[in-house]
Design an enzyme around this catalytic site. Structure first.
Site, PDB file in Angstrom:
ATOM      1  N   ASP A  35     -10.865   3.773   9.131  1.00  0.00           N
ATOM      2  CA  ASP A  35     -10.539   3.657   7.818  1.00  0.00           C
ATOM      3  C   ASP A  35     -11.193   2.200   7.459  1.00  0.00           C
ATOM      4  O   ASP A  35     -10.586   1.281   6.853  1.00  0.00           O
ATOM      5  CB  ASP A  35      -8.933   3.557   7.698  1.00  0.00           C
ATOM      6  CG  ASP A  35      -8.559   3.375   6.237  1.00  0.00           C
ATOM      7  OD1 ASP A  35      -9.366   3.846   5.347  1.00  0.00           O
ATOM      8  OD2 ASP A  35      -7.467   3.327   5.729  1.00  0.00           O
ATOM      9  N   GLY A  68       0.886  -1.156   0.061  1.00  0.00           N
ATOM     10  CA  GLY A  68       0.142   0.101  -0.090  1.00  0.00           C
ATOM     11  C   GLY A  68       0.933   1.221  -0.053  1.00  0.00           C
ATOM     12  O   GLY A  68       2.055   1.165  -0.409  1.00  0.00           O
TER      13      GLY A  68
END
Ligand SMILES: *[C@@H]1O[C@H](CO)[C@@H](O)[C@H](O)[C@H]1NC(C)=O
Ligand SMILES: *[C@@H]1O[C@H](CO)[C@@H](O)[C@H](O)[C@H]1NC(C)=O
Ligand SMILES: *[C@@H]1O[C@H](CO)[C@@H](O)[C@H](O)[C@H]1NC(C)=O
Length: 981
Positions: A815, A696
């Protein structure tokens, strides 16, 4: 009276009573009394105690009880009215066993269930039955058995469904039929045209099948009220309508009626009100309307009428004439002005032309006047406010010329003035600026001149002042600051000069302030942080000097900032990068220094040009910044060096101590959270390129098969080129996951970090990757089973509910997204990635701190409130979870291009689901549901319910979203006990 307790129907007794000439009423009252007592004790639940005085009495007489009316001659019960009480329960048919009962009203209570019982025929002797405003469902009852006395039937405001039964046509005595506001979805039956006694037909607001107004309704010659708005009517109005000579109110508004109005409408000899607005009626207004001299309200607005307004129709003594939103043309006849009744005139959005009658308003008490968006010319009539009642004068978008008549200066009743976009000139009368009731003044795009008078402070409730595009001159008086309700102030494109009064920041409600293209000079007011609502600030094309106030960076909802073409100097304040601007423009000023990072994007370069002193290391079209650094730069270097040395020695100390205690050669600092049979030395050598399973923004994830047969997932954080500070992310993950345990939260086994800034997190390995991958990367076939998806929804919801409700202090994930929900070998979900998680305790600190300056969350999942408050609550997680639910149903990513421009999954799903609700029943889910789902596993009801939960979770207002704990309940309730496929 010793006989009262004996059964009254005994023939012996009857004989006995007659023989002794005892009063007959005793028999009736006893029977009725028993029935009423029965209903009270066994049929209706009466939480409000409305039947408290229905108590047994010696006389066995009910005539005194609430809601009961008796025949005074024999005490038999004639009428029962239990309306507006708190009754709960099914319809008490047993009341109808009272043979003398004529009238039964149980309106506005909580009657539930259906009327579909054979016992309903017991009621066939009633004259009036009113069960409106209850919770009744099912189809309408059948009236085929008798009901020849029924005159009033009111079943409106319930949830009846289906057709209006044919048997309604046999209610030969019926005068009043009310079925409005149900869920009737058949068509409007022509058989109702048989109800020859009918005076009132109110069947509006039902989701009928589109049907024509049956010509048979022309047979209802006694009809006084026809109320059919929002009834899905199509086709033309039948000619037979003209037979309704007693009709007083005709309301067919908000349907899809087409064709022209039949000439026969002139036959409505008693008509008072015609409402045909919001249809598709075309053609001209039939001249025969001019014969309807009893008419006082005519509304045919929002149609497609053409042609002119005839003298005859204009001469009708109407109170209101609403013809707006059509294609009418020609002049307005003089005869309109002679109408003594006219209160409301709406002709807007047509193509009327010519002058308005000069004496319009002189003869009546005109209240509303709206002729905007036509082609009118000439002067504004002077007498509109002659009756001193005028509240709205609306004539924008025309070609009116001349001055604004003095007479309106005395019009105290005025609230709303819109005369923009004409060719009006001269000064606004001084007395106009004294009208204290005004809330709305739009006079822009004319040729007005003069100054803004000090007296303006008297218009205390003014919300909108828009005078742009005129020739106003002089100063903006500081009296303007007294207008505390002002929301929009637009004085742009005039000749105003001087400074802007600094008190303008006292206008706390201001949302839009536009001063552009004037000759304002001086500095921009500094103490602007009172402007909590301001979204738009335009000061461009003036002569403002001085620096840009850094306080502008504090305006919480500012979206548009234009300071271009002024004489502003100094640097662009760093603070402005805090704003979430959709558009900004600082071009053509005298700004200097380095463009703050955040603005140094090629996209913004046009907004920075024309400032020769401005420089940027990155933007090609601006000057390069000189390399020489200021003193402060050197101070930073020196401090960094010192820090470097300090940290270096610290690392050395830590290494030394670790070596002492652990006897290990490793330089890693390790924290273990679970009992595991391996350590960092078993893991770290495997962090090779071949083992990478994902990466990521600032992390790489490896899959590591350990010697002892176990598999773990290892996340390695690295700062990369964007130099993120990883410490908070690492800390957050370690602190949060380190102290919680839940079957639906990913397990952190241990973490380690070394002195060189590498940080490693070791988790249990999840066989099936993330939900996001499974849904969107086509990595898994198994998710074609709907019940698996539902199980994932339940599990993930439980994980989040645990964070919100069982952790002390509560934890907000911040998130939540499908990529952060991992799936083990059996597809049990576990919530992962706590890098942005916050405990509620820390929220307070975070408000001003740097930890929140990063955007928390991922595009497509972020709750709307995050855009304007930086505060994130549990409800923001709920929103994101709602998005995940929508992904589970649709199989689409939150920002799939197929939703269309500016639409995300939430808008898309919500719009489709809502339109399903209004339209034809029997949800066609096809459009929404993921086609990869195996239809054999899909249960439509479950899917619809999950969509409902998802829509609830994604409510725009956080307050309206359920808590995570409630979400778990709602999803679990969804699951039907169906067999496994
Ligand atoms: C009706 O109520 C009045 C006053 O409350 C009472 O005096 C009277 O006896 C009652 N009549 C019957 C028949 O119960
Ligand atoms: C009517 O409402 C009551 C109370 O809410 C409930 O117990 C009962 O089951 C309902 N009856 C029907 C037929 O829905
Ligand atoms: C009646 O219908 C409305 C709209 O469909 C629904 O919200 C409501 O729950 C229904 N009430 C009953 C008692 O069925």
């Amino acid at each position: 009276m010793p006989f009262f307790n004996l059964h009254p129907s005994s023939p012996f007794l009857l004989f006995f009573f007659f023989f002794f000439q005892l009063p007959v009423f005793a028999i009736f009252s006893d029977r009725d009394y028993n029935i009423l007592i029965r209903v009270k004790t066994s049929y209706l639940h009466d939480p409000d105690g409305s039947m408290n005085n229905w108590v047994p009495n010696q006389a066995h007489n009910a005539c005194n009880w609430t809601g009961i009316t008796c025949d005074p001659t024999n005490s038999s019960v004639l009428s029962i009215d239990l309306s507006n009480s708190g009754f709960v329960g099914g319809f008490p048919f047993v009341f109808c066993r009272i043979p003398t009962l004529k009238s039964l009203s149980i309106s506005n209570t909580s009657l539930n269930g259906t009327l579909l019982s054979p016992s309903f025929s017991l009621c066939s002797h009633l004259q009036l039955l009113n069960l409106s405003s209850n919770l009744l469902v099912g189809t309408l009852p059948d009236f085929s058995s008798g009901f020849k006395q029924l005159q009033t039937l009111d079943l409106s405001s319930n949830n009846f469904t289906g057709e209006i039964p044919h048997s309604f046509g046999g209610l030969s005595a019926l005068k009043v039929l009310r079925l409005s506001q149900n869920l009737l979805d058949g068509s409007l039956p022509s058989v109702l045209g048989n109800l020859s006694e009918l005076t009132e037909m109110a069947i509006a607001y039902n989701p009928f099948k589109p049907s024509r107004l049956p010509p048979e309704f022309g047979n209802l010659t006694k009809l006084v009220n026809m109320f059919l708005p929002s009834s899905k009517l199509i086709g033309p109005i039948p000619d037979s309508i003209g037979n309704l000579a007693l009709l007083s109110n005709l309301d067919l508004s908000t349907n899809s009626i087409s064709g022209s109005i039949p000439d026969s409408i002139g036959g409505l000899r008693s008509i008072e009100s015609i409402r045909l607005y919001n249809n598709q009626i075309s053609g001209e207004l039939p001249e025969s309307i001019g014969n309807l001299t009893t008419l006082f309200s005519l509304d045919i607005s929002q149609n497609s009428l053409t042609g002119k307004l005839s003298e005859k129709i204009a001469a009708l003594p109407l109170q209101s004439l609403h013809l707006n939103d059509n294609f009418l043309e020609g002049e307005v006849p003089e005869t309109l002005a002679s109408n003594k009744n006219l209160l409301s005139l709406k002709l807007f959005n047509n193509s009327f032309s010519g002058k308005l009658p000069w004496n319009l308003g002189l003869n009546s008490y005109l209240n509303v006047f709206d002729v905007s968006s036509n082609n009118f010319m000439g002067e504004i009539p002077k007498f509109l406010c002659h009756g001193n009642q005028l509240q709205r004068i609306v004539l924008f978008n025309n070609h009116f010329s001349g001055s604004f008549p003095e007479s309106y200066g005395g019009c105290d009743s005025l609230l709303y003035v819109r005369i923009e976009n004409n060719q009006l000139s001269g000064q606004i009368p001084d007395s106009f600026w004294n009208l204290s009731g005004l809330t709305y003044i739009r006079i822009s795009e004319n040729r007005f001149e003069g100054s803004i008078p000090l007296a303006i402070s008297g218009i205390r409730y003014l919300q909108d002042l828009v005078i742009s595009g005129n020739f106003f001159s002089g100063q903006l008086p500081k009296e303007i600051c007294k207008l505390q309700e002002l929301v929009r102030l637009d004085v742009s494109r005039n000749k105003l000069s001087g400074g802007v009064p600094s008190c303008i920041t006292e206008l706390k409600q201001l949302q839009k302030l536009d001063l552009q293209e004037n000759m304002f000079a001086g500095e921009i007011p500094k103490l602007v942080n009172t402007w909590k609502e301001l979204t738009e600030l335009n000061l461009s094309h003036n002569q403002f000097t001085g620096e840009i106030p850094p306080q502008l960076g504090d305006l919480p909802v500012l979206k548009y900032l234009d300071l271009s073409s002024n004489l502003l100097s100094g640097e662009i304040p760093e603070e402005l990068t805090k704003l979430k601007l959709g558009q900004f423009n600082f071009s053509d000023n005298k700004l200097t220094g380095e463009v703050p990072s955040g603005f140094d994007n090629e996209l913004f370069v046009n907004s920075l040009m024309g400032n020769p002193g401005l420089c940027s290391p990155d933007l090609k079209l601006l000057n390069r910044c000189p390399k020489s650094k200021s003193i402060s730069f050197y101070i930073v270097i020196v401090l960094s060096l010192i820090a470097f040395v300090l940290i270096g020695s610290l690392i050395w100390v830590v290494k030394f101590r670790m070596n002492l205690f652990k006897k290990s050669k490793s330089s890693w600092m390790v924290t273990k959270f679970q009992r595991v049979g391996f350590d960092e030395e078993d893991v770290i050598p495997h962090l090779t390129k071949a083992n990478i399973i994902g990466s990521g923004g600032s992390s790489t994830v490896f899959k590591v098969d350990l010697k002892m047969g176990q598999t773990v997932a290892v996340k390695s954080l690295w700062s990369g080129h964007n130099k993120l500070d990883l410490e908070p992310i690492f800390q957050s993950e370690v602190e949060t996951l380190g102290r919680i345990r839940h079957a639906n939260i990913v397990k952190l086994l241990f973490s380690c970090s070394n002195g060189e800034g590498s940080k490693i997190l070791v988790y249990e390995y999840m066989e099936n990757g993330s939900l996001g991958d499974a849904l969107h990367e086509h990595k898994s076939q198994t998710l074609s089973d709907w019940s698996k998806r539902l199980d994932i929804a339940v599990g993930a919801a439980q994980g989040l509910a645990y964070l919100h409700h069982d952790c002390v202090p509560p934890i907000i994930h911040r998130d939540v997204k499908s990529n952060n929900i991992l799936l083990d070998e059996e597809f049990h979900p576990r919530v992962a990635d706590f890098g942005l998680a916050k405990t509620m305790q820390r929220q307070g600190e975070a408000d001003d701190g740097s930890a929140m300056s990063r955007i928390a969350g991922s595009y497509g999942y972020i709750a709307p409130e995050y855009g304007y408050t930086m505060k994130v609550t549990e409800k923001s997680d709920v929103y994101s979870f709602g998005v995940v639910l929508m992904e589970l149903v649709t199989g689409k990513r939150p920002n799939d291009a197929c939703f269309g421009e500016n639409k995300d999954i939430v808008k898309w799903v919500t719009e489709i689901s809502l339109s399903e609700g209004e339209g034809e029943k029997g949800l066609s889910l096809d459009e929404i549901v993921d086609e990869r789902l195996d239809p054999k596993t899909c249960v439509a009801e479950e899917i619809v319910k999950i969509l409902d939960v998802a829509i609830l979770c994604t409510s725009a207002l956080p307050l309206n979203r359920p808590s995570m704990r409630r979400v778990v309940e709602l999803i679990k309730d969804t699951k039907l006990p169906h067999s496994k496929s």
